[in-house]
Design a protein around this motif. Structure first.
Motif: not given
Length: 308
Positions: A226-248
């Motif tokens: 895409i022509g710009r730096p991108v990095k990967y950041v690991q998320m704790p599973l509990d944060q992923v879970k809450q994010g999915l719930l927050d997303a509806g």
């Protein structure tokens, strides 16, 4: 040859249907939403309107059929596991009833582990149902889709995060290597299996993309594309879970997704099929990033700028 497609509007199913319509084969598609497949019908597909778990719809579609392509859609069904297994069993019974000779099943990496891995876990039952129903069955276990970076509308929101922060968030170890494949290459493998009448019996093969990549490397390659730096950041599973719930996303389906992430993160859903010339496909993540991810990020960035 009469070929039935059960998911003609899916990422892979549409590609498969498009390619088959360019041949001389008779193509039958099953869909509850005629408006989503109107262009396929216009190009020659025969539509059986209805649900893939309805025996009467399957009977109409499979009557006189030579081959079935079956893929299980990943939808936030409150009882996804049981629904998916029942739908496949219903289709398998129809296959046997109508003496359909060949079935090509799109499955997934890690399916060999069976129940306990969320949406991945149901695929073993699906594979087994069709194995018992037809004399010739091909199981195609596809790797992670490159399209997941674009299409997952969840807390991970990869395109939005790349556009806003140059970051990909995920639940996996940055150093974990996994196979990753483009849907178009999966579609080619499916069409190849559907049209090749020389194979016989039951077989399982992987579709692994061009190479296994760790998540940090994926981010770096996407950044190059895409022509710009991108990095990967690991998320704790509990944060992923809450994010999915927050997303509806419905709570029961969130638990199901988290089961999959937990198993994958622990390495208990890795592919059983070794990489080979047969399982290796051509589209690189760099090529996909330039052609698909870059335009999506540009659209997301433009929308963000307009909202300011």
């Amino acid at each position: 040859m009469r070929i039935v497609i059960n998911t003609p509007s899916g990422n892979v199913g549409r590609l498969v249907t498009d390619q088959l319509l360019q041949t001389k084969e008779e193509v039958v598609i099953i869909s509850r939403h005629p408006e989503k497949v109107a262009n396929l019908v216009a190009h020659g597909a025969s539509l059986m309107e209805g649900s893939i778990d309805d025996p009467s719809v399957l009977d109409r579609a499979l009557n006189g059929a030579d081959t079935l392509y079956w893929a299980t859609p990943t939808i936030p069904h409150p009882d996804y596991h049981n629904w998916s297994a029942r739908a496949a069993q219903t289709a398998a019974e129809a296959v046997k009833r109508h003496e359909v000779k060949r079935v090509v099943v799109l499955s997934t990496w890690g399916a060999q582990h069976g129940p306990g891995a969320g949406p991945v876990g149901v695929h073993l039952a699906i594979e087994t149902a069709f194995q018992a129903a037809a004399p010739h069955v091909t199981i195609l276990r596809a790797a992670i889709f490159m399209e997941d970076f674009v299409t997952i509308p969840s807390a991970l929101n990869h395109i939005g995060m790349i556009a806003a922060q140059g970051t990909i968030f995920g639940p996996f170890d940055p150093a974990k290597k996994v196979p990753i494949v483009a849907a178009r290459d999966v579609g080619e493998k499916v069409v190849e299996a559907l049209l090749d009448t020389r194979w016989s019996g039951f077989r399982i093969t992987g579709i692994h993309g061009p190479e296994d990549l760790d998540f940090s490397s994926m981010a770096r390659i996407i950044g190059e594309g895409i022509g710009r730096p991108v990095k990967y950041v690991q998320m704790p599973l509990d944060q992923v879970k809450q994010g999915l719930l927050d997303a509806g996303m419905p709570g029961s389906f969130v638990e199901y997704i988290m089961e999959m992430y937990t198993e994958q993160a622990a390495g208990r859903a890795d592919p059983a099929e070794p990489r080979s010339t047969e399982t290796t496909t051509r589209t690189s993540l760099l090529e996909f990033s330039r052609e698909v991810i870059k335009p999506a990020v540009e659209v997301a960035s433009m929308r963000m700028n307009e909202a300011v």
